[in-house]
Design a protein around this motif. Sequence first.
Motif, PDB file in Angstrom:
ATOM      1  N   LYS A  42       0.887  -1.159   0.000  1.00  0.00           N
ATOM      2  CA  LYS A  42       0.000   0.000   0.000  1.00  0.00           C
ATOM      3  C   LYS A  42       0.925   1.209   0.000  1.00  0.00           C
ATOM      4  O   LYS A  42       1.892   1.252   0.752  1.00  0.00           O
ATOM      5  N   THR A  43       0.640   2.195  -0.823  1.00  0.00           N
ATOM      6  CA  THR A  43       1.546   3.333  -0.971  1.00  0.00           C
ATOM      7  C   THR A  43       1.665   4.161   0.292  1.00  0.00           C
ATOM      8  O   THR A  43       2.763   4.552   0.677  1.00  0.00           O
ATOM      9  N   ASP A  44       0.536   4.446   0.943  1.00  0.00           N
ATOM     10  CA  ASP A  44       0.601   5.268   2.150  1.00  0.00           C
ATOM     11  C   ASP A  44      -0.565   4.938   3.081  1.00  0.00           C
ATOM     12  O   ASP A  44      -1.407   4.094   2.770  1.00  0.00           O
ATOM     13  N   TYR A  45      -0.594   5.613   4.200  1.00  0.00           N
ATOM     14  CA  TYR A  45      -1.596   5.379   5.240  1.00  0.00           C
ATOM     15  C   TYR A  45      -3.022   5.451   4.703  1.00  0.00           C
ATOM     16  O   TYR A  45      -3.889   4.687   5.113  1.00  0.00           O
ATOM     17  N   PHE A  46      -3.264   6.335   3.766  1.00  0.00           N
ATOM     18  CA  PHE A  46      -4.612   6.565   3.270  1.00  0.00           C
ATOM     19  C   PHE A  46      -5.133   5.426   2.396  1.00  0.00           C
ATOM     20  O   PHE A  46      -6.315   5.388   2.079  1.00  0.00           O
ATOM     21  N   GLN A  47      -4.265   4.482   2.032  1.00  0.00           N
ATOM     22  CA  GLN A  47      -4.695   3.311   1.269  1.00  0.00           C
ATOM     23  C   GLN A  47      -4.975   2.103   2.161  1.00  0.00           C
ATOM     24  O   GLN A  47      -5.423   1.071   1.672  1.00  0.00           O
TER      25      GLN A  47
END
Length: 122
Positions: A42-47
């Motif tokens: 996952k690229t970042d926390y929001f994903q």
Amino acid sequence: MTVCLFCNDKLPYVLENGTCAAFFDKHPVSRGHMLIIPKAHKTDYFQLSCQEKQDMDALITAGKRLLENTYSPAGYNIGFNCGLSAGQSVFHCHCHLIPRYQGDCVNPRGGVRGVIPEKMND
């Protein structure tokens, strides 16, 4: 396509659960600096899914316990860099759990606000 360090390296997990894992940072800010990642890319926390967020939170708590028992830090910084402008350099979501020690910097006031140095003491 860029090779993801966290997906392709055989990382020495020190903690893990259903969807996330934790390991010591190869370039630590302080003694015991840990990274907590989702096992899926996952690229970042929001994903992250709700389950991944819950599992990550559980590992932050377990990591704190491990660090307390091993290094006895005086405090912690916890954070995510999301996006190039925020300083993210590895584009696989990771949470920094950074133990802090009395006297490890001259004036820690402002904590994570120090990512923009002139805002540190605001």
